[in-house]
Design an enzyme around this catalytic site. Structure first.
Site, PDB file in Angstrom:
ATOM      1  N   MET A 102       0.834  -1.200   0.000  1.00 45.68           N
ATOM      2  CA  MET A 102       0.000   0.000   0.000  1.00 45.68           C
ATOM      3  C   MET A 102       0.872   1.255   0.000  1.00 45.68           C
ATOM      4  O   MET A 102       0.625   2.210  -0.747  1.00 45.68           O
ATOM      5  CB  MET A 102      -0.925   0.006   1.211  1.00 45.68           C
ATOM      6  CG  MET A 102      -1.994  -1.068   1.188  1.00 45.68           C
ATOM      7  SD  MET A 102      -2.975  -1.101   2.727  1.00 45.68           S
ATOM      8  CE  MET A 102      -3.825   0.475   2.608  1.00 45.68           C
ATOM      9  N   VAL A 105       2.439   1.954  -3.434  1.00 46.73           N
ATOM     10  CA  VAL A 105       1.508   2.520  -4.408  1.00 46.73           C
ATOM     11  C   VAL A 105       1.057   3.919  -3.990  1.00 46.73           C
ATOM     12  O   VAL A 105       0.929   4.818  -4.826  1.00 46.73           O
ATOM     13  CB  VAL A 105       0.286   1.590  -4.596  1.00 46.73           C
ATOM     14  CG1 VAL A 105      -0.735   2.226  -5.525  1.00 46.73           C
ATOM     15  CG2 VAL A 105       0.737   0.237  -5.148  1.00 46.73           C
ATOM     16  N   GLU A 106       0.854   4.108  -2.696  1.00 49.36           N
ATOM     17  CA  GLU A 106       0.353   5.394  -2.206  1.00 49.36           C
ATOM     18  C   GLU A 106       1.371   6.523  -2.361  1.00 49.36           C
ATOM     19  O   GLU A 106       1.047   7.602  -2.858  1.00 49.36           O
ATOM     20  CB  GLU A 106      -0.051   5.282  -0.729  1.00 49.36           C
ATOM     21  CG  GLU A 106      -1.306   4.478  -0.462  1.00 49.36           C
ATOM     22  CD  GLU A 106      -2.575   5.228  -0.842  1.00 49.36           C
ATOM     23  OE1 GLU A 106      -2.480   6.405  -1.228  1.00 49.36           O
ATOM     24  OE2 GLU A 106      -3.657   4.623  -0.753  1.00 49.36           O
ATOM     25  N   SER A 107       2.606   6.282  -1.908  1.00 46.49           N
ATOM     26  CA  SER A 107       3.580   7.379  -1.824  1.00 46.49           C
ATOM     27  C   SER A 107       4.963   7.042  -2.341  1.00 46.49           C
ATOM     28  O   SER A 107       5.847   7.904  -2.314  1.00 46.49           O
ATOM     29  CB  SER A 107       3.712   7.812  -0.358  1.00 46.49           C
ATOM     30  OG  SER A 107       4.292   6.753   0.402  1.00 46.49           O
TER      31      SER A 107
END
Length: 203
Positions: A102, A105-107
């Site tokens: 996560m 993909v997020e940051s």
């Protein structure tokens, strides 16, 4: 980690823009080189108050602070981030490898990432969600990962499915309920697919 350099570095500039920034960069360089612990900080954050005084810290305590500089690598296998995902993965019964997917993909493992929509930190938590979670330091990796993992645990419990929880994390739980499944948004569908692909490759 150094302790609150806000108390060590505050100044008011009456100089033109170029000399000001030259002086500022020089002072930050001196801090980085000579104050023990600063090179282990995630970065330096600053804000200018109503009197024109600049305040700096390695641990922002409000949304007034904005990133000034990053010192630590954004290596996805950075031990501090990995350890934090294991700590909070155990606490909230979520596979740490999924949390890492996560974050990727997020940051892309950038602790001071800010999206166009205003989501902040490693797990890209929106300001309104931060308030709900009691998160006041979104750029602190520990606090961001704890809050993001706690929120994801809530979504898993709410929807009973990891894919739906991921969709809710990206698009909001209301939209998942409205569409009775993953919403038909390309961004959300790509997000769920990418996180699960990375998770499958690394678990």
């Amino acid at each position: 980690m150094m302790n609150n350099i806000t108390n060590r570095l505050t100044f008011k500039s009456d100089h033109p823009v170029l000399p000001f920034w030259t002086t500022l960069v020089t002072m930050i360089f001196i801090l980085f080189m000579f104050i023990p612990g600063i090179s282990q900080a995630n970065g330096i954050y600053y804000y200018q108050d109503e009197n024109g005084t600049f305040h700096f810290t390695d641990l922002p305590t409000s949304d007034k602070f904005r990133p000034f500089g990053m010192f630590r690598t954004r290596d996805p296998h950075s031990q501090d981030i990995v350890q934090l995902t294991h700590r909070y993965g155990r606490l909230y019964s979520i596979d740490p490898v999924l949390i890492q997917a996560m974050i990727q993909v997020e940051s892309n493992f950038n602790p001071v990432a800010v999206s166009h929509a205003g989501a902040e930190g490693l797990m890209q938590i929106m300001p309104e969600t931060q308030k709900d979670l009691g998160l006041t330091t979104p750029f602190d990796p520990r606090d961001n990962i704890e809050a993001g993992t706690r929120y994801f645990r809530y979504l898993i419990d709410r929807f009973g499915d990891v894919s739906l929880a991921l969709a809710a994390y990206n698009a909001g739980p209301g939209r998942v309920e409205r569409y009775n499944g993953i919403p038909p948004f390309r961004e959300t569908q790509n997000y769920v697919r990418k996180v699960l692909e990375i998770y499958a490759q690394n678990k």
